[in-house]
Design a protein around this motif. Structure first.
Motif, PDB file in Angstrom:
ATOM      1  N   UNK A  12       1.060  -1.526   0.200  1.00 49.74           N
ATOM      2  CA  UNK A  12      -0.241  -0.107   0.157  1.00 49.74           C
ATOM      3  C   UNK A  12       0.795   1.288   0.193  1.00 49.74           C
ATOM      4  N   UNK A  13       1.969   1.364   0.519  1.00 51.68           N
ATOM      5  CA  UNK A  13       3.162   2.079   0.744  1.00 51.68           C
ATOM      6  C   UNK A  13       3.695   2.466  -0.621  1.00 51.68           C
ATOM      7  N   UNK A  14       4.216   0.803  -1.119  1.00 53.91           N
ATOM      8  CA  UNK A  14       4.673   1.122  -2.371  1.00 53.91           C
ATOM      9  C   UNK A  14       3.703   1.569  -3.908  1.00 53.91           C
ATOM     10  N   UNK A  15       2.774   1.089  -3.715  1.00 56.69           N
ATOM     11  CA  UNK A  15       1.860   0.994  -5.060  1.00 56.69           C
ATOM     12  C   UNK A  15       1.860   2.587  -5.481  1.00 56.69           C
ATOM     13  N   UNK A  16       1.691   3.069  -4.814  1.00 60.55           N
ATOM     14  CA  UNK A  16       1.401   4.770  -5.049  1.00 60.55           C
ATOM     15  C   UNK A  16       2.661   5.620  -5.159  1.00 60.55           C
ATOM     16  N   UNK A  17       3.661   4.969  -4.529  1.00 68.77           N
ATOM     17  CA  UNK A  17       4.881   5.831  -4.862  1.00 68.77           C
ATOM     18  C   UNK A  17       5.553   5.344  -6.521  1.00 68.77           C
ATOM     19  N   UNK A  18       5.178   4.246  -6.616  1.00 65.72           N
ATOM     20  CA  UNK A  18       5.510   4.307  -8.783  1.00 65.72           C
ATOM     21  C   UNK A  18       5.098   4.777  -9.551  1.00 65.72           C
ATOM     22  N   UNK A  19       3.885   4.593  -8.596  1.00 64.52           N
ATOM     23  CA  UNK A  19       2.735   5.459 -10.233  1.00 64.52           C
ATOM     24  C   UNK A  19       3.101   7.399  -9.621  1.00 64.52           C
ATOM     25  N   UNK A  20       3.789   7.372  -8.388  1.00 66.35           N
ATOM     26  CA  UNK A  20       4.092   9.195  -8.620  1.00 66.35           C
ATOM     27  C   UNK A  20       5.531   8.989  -9.380  1.00 66.35           C
ATOM     28  N   UNK A  21       6.225   8.030  -9.081  1.00 62.80           N
ATOM     29  CA  UNK A  21       7.599   8.642 -10.327  1.00 62.80           C
ATOM     30  C   UNK A  21       7.507   8.128 -11.284  1.00 62.80           C
ATOM     31  N   UNK A  68      -3.173   9.275 -10.206  1.00 62.16           N
ATOM     32  CA  UNK A  68      -3.302   7.864  -9.737  1.00 62.16           C
ATOM     33  C   UNK A  68      -2.658   8.324  -8.707  1.00 62.16           C
ATOM     34  N   UNK A  69      -2.030   8.136  -8.423  1.00 63.22           N
ATOM     35  CA  UNK A  69      -0.885   7.956  -7.124  1.00 63.22           C
ATOM     36  C   UNK A  69      -1.615   8.301  -6.091  1.00 63.22           C
ATOM     37  N   UNK A  70      -2.418   9.690  -6.193  1.00 65.78           N
ATOM     38  CA  UNK A  70      -2.686  10.401  -5.036  1.00 65.78           C
ATOM     39  C   UNK A  70      -4.564   9.228  -4.610  1.00 65.78           C
ATOM     40  N   UNK A  71      -4.534   9.229  -5.601  1.00 62.20           N
ATOM     41  CA  UNK A  71      -5.935   8.462  -6.046  1.00 62.20           C
ATOM     42  C   UNK A  71      -5.149   6.365  -5.258  1.00 62.20           C
ATOM     43  N   UNK A  72      -4.795   6.065  -5.402  1.00 62.32           N
ATOM     44  CA  UNK A  72      -4.410   4.999  -4.954  1.00 62.32           C
ATOM     45  C   UNK A  72      -3.794   4.892  -3.354  1.00 62.32           C
ATOM     46  N   UNK A  73      -2.973   6.015  -3.264  1.00 61.46           N
ATOM     47  CA  UNK A  73      -3.348   6.452  -1.340  1.00 61.46           C
ATOM     48  C   UNK A  73      -3.836   6.658  -0.997  1.00 61.46           C
TER      49      UNK A  73
END
Length: 216
Positions: free
Chosen positions: A82-91, A97-102
């Protein structure tokens, strides 16, 4: 000279927040209905009947599979994910979508914790379980996390050709996670259903209130 057709209320495009808002409201109503049953009867009679039947028909292989799913859906896996998915989307540059996922994933985690405290339902104790669990029972945290993750991934993939593959895989994953919680005897079926609805509710609510994601 041709003129554009006049839009009537029946043909006008509905506001884009309508569908995710409905997708959040319906699960919320389901959680409230299940919660009322829990408050009136702990446990619900159907829960006991279903769990007793399932336990009588559960073999060693299914128990082992349940233990694997217990680890896969537990905090040692879901928290980093749950921490990694938003970070990957952000980078990757997908910051919306990173904000949405987080927000969606962690809102689901917070919601299931608050609901556990609010309803205070003890875990089932019908037979000794092969896994160690603690805390309250309603809703299932594993089922909530699985449902939230599946819903987030479906939203992320919805505009791609992989949408139906992701949707099918997500449904199967969430269903198996909930099923194995009952197999292991650590949650009632109503806990699992409430968890699935909680995850869906939180992610769809996030989608409804983030305007930059509501594109036609």
């Amino acid at each position: 000279m041709m003129t554009a057709p006049i839009q009537t209320p029946s043909t006008a495009t509905r506001p884009l927040w309508i569908w995710p808002a409905a997708g959040a409201a319906a699960p919320a109503a389901g959680v409230l209905i299940l919660g009322q049953e829990v408050l009136e009867r702990q446990p619900v009679t159907l829960d006991i009947s279903a769990m007793t039947w399932l336990h009588a028909h559960t073999g060693a292989g299914l128990q082992i599979f349940g233990q694997i799913m217990n680890v896969v859906g537990g905090p040692w896996v879901t928290t980093p994910l749950f921490l990694l998915l938003p970070l990957v989307l952000w980078f990757l540059g997908e910051r919306s979508f990173a904000v949405f996922a987080g927000v969606g994933l962690w809102l689901a985690e917070a919601a299931q914790w608050l609901l556990k405290v609010a309803y205070g339902r003890p875990r089932p104790d019908l037979w000794p379980s092969d896994v160690h669990v603690s805390g309250l029972s309603f809703p299932s945290g594993h089922a909530t996390a699985a449902s939230a993750l599946a819903t987030v991934l479906v939203v992320l993939a919805w505009r791609s050709r992989w949408r139906w593959v992701v949707l099918g895989t997500g449904v199967v994953y969430a269903a198996l996670m909930g099923f194995t919680r009952v197999v292991l005897g650590v949650h009632y079926p109503t806990d699992v259903l409430a968890g699935a609805l909680t995850g869906l509710m939180c992610v769809m609510a996030t989608l409804a209130v983030l305007p930059f994601l509501r594109r036609a």
